[in-house]
Design an enzyme around this catalytic site. Structure first.
Site, PDB file in Angstrom:
ATOM      1  CE  LYS A 168      -2.205   2.318   3.435  1.00  0.00           C
ATOM      2  NZ  LYS A 168      -2.193   3.708   2.975  1.00  0.00           N
ATOM      3  CG  LEU A 206      -1.338  -0.778   6.601  1.00  0.00           C
ATOM      4  CD1 LEU A 206      -0.313  -0.900   5.475  1.00  0.00           C
ATOM      5  CD2 LEU A 206      -0.635  -0.844   7.950  1.00  0.00           C
ATOM      6  CG  ASP A 207      -3.092   4.935  10.500  1.00  0.00           C
ATOM      7  OD1 ASP A 207      -4.175   4.391  10.764  1.00  0.00           O
ATOM      8  OD2 ASP A 207      -2.187   5.117  11.329  1.00  0.00           O
ATOM      9  CE1 TYR A 208      -5.546   9.526   1.699  1.00  0.00           C
ATOM     10  CE2 TYR A 208      -4.111  11.068   2.846  1.00  0.00           C
ATOM     11  CZ  TYR A 208      -4.822  10.711   1.717  1.00  0.00           C
ATOM     12  OH  TYR A 208      -4.819  11.530   0.614  1.00  0.00           O
ATOM     13  CB  THR A 227       0.622   3.930   7.564  1.00  0.00           C
ATOM     14  OG1 THR A 227       0.584   4.764   8.717  1.00  0.00           O
ATOM     15  CG2 THR A 227       1.574   2.764   7.824  1.00  0.00           C
TER      16      THR A 227
END
Length: 241
Positions: free
Chosen positions: A67, A101-103, A105
């Site tokens: 990602k 996963l965070d935006y 990260t």
């Protein structure tokens, strides 16, 4: 014969736990009749409907995705931002991310249409190690890293012990690169842990999930998990749970 909730999960409709809720809410029919019993078993010849729509069994698929930053760990976003499934346009199955996963990260994220598998990996008791590399503001002392190893108090409770390793420091820029291994999956947990010791995260990447790594992939790239890897993940999660 298989349990109804398992069939719904395998069809990619929802996780097994959510499928159980759908059944109890009376939103599931088998051969035209509403079923509210969780013990009901069905065969491949039974007609199963969720909210009036017949489900079609999908072949389970399992992907490892690198990602990029600036991508939402979701199948849609009401703000029109890029989501992880935008990178899977050629995949026919209705896949969704296992956890998130965070935006901001980047790193390793799993996606599947197998709700039971996803639920197994995300269960709080599975304790699968997740390795992150964080660039943080300031240079944490040994004492502060030790506090992370022991667990720090956050607004939603004390974290489980983590493993930490200082990878590098940049005294001129007053930053450090720290590897941290956790097995919990709280929202923005790594960022909040470093904030708790006074060293906000500037950049964050998840490099490992259990035995899986990003080796051979560039940001935005995908590979399908092998049958052996899927089996290994199941065994790993069941050992921990």
């Amino acid at each position: 014969m298989e349990r109804l909730q398992k069939v719904i999960a395998h069809a990619g409709i929802a996780s097994r736990r959510k499928a159980e809720e759908l059944i109890l809410e009376g939103r599931v029919k088998v051969n035209g009749s509403v079923v509210k019993e969780l013990g009901r078993k069905v065969t491949a010849s039974d007609r199963v409907e969720v909210d009036g729509v017949q489900i079609e069994g999908e072949e389970p698929v399992y992907f490892l995705f690198y990602k990029p930053r600036g991508v939402i760990s979701s199948v849609q976003d009401d703000k029109g931002r890029k989501v992880v499934t935008d990178f899977f346009q050629t995949i026919e199955q209705r896949i969704y991310p296992v956890g998130r996963l965070d935006y901001d990260t980047s790193g390793l994220l799993l996606l599947t249409n197998d709700g039971e598998f996803a639920n197994l990996l995300m269960h709080p008791s599975n304790e699968i190690d997740k390795v992150y590399v964080a660039k943080v503001k300031g240079i944490p002392s040994k004492e502060k890293l030790t506090s992370l190893a022991r667990g720090v108090m956050l607004e939603d409770g004390k974290t489980a012990p983590a493993k930490t390793k200082m990878l590098s420091v940049d005294k001129k820029k007053d930053t450090a690169i720290v590897e941290i291994t956790i097995h919990e999956g709280r929202n923005r947990q790594v960022r909040r842990m470093f904030e708790a010791i006074g060293h906000p995260v500037l950049k964050l990447k998840r490099e490992k999930y259990g035995f899986l790594t990003l080796n051979g992939l560039r940001t935005g790239e995908i590979r399908e998990l092998t049958h052996h890897e899927v089996k290994q993940l199941r065994v790993l999660a069941m050992k921990k749970s």
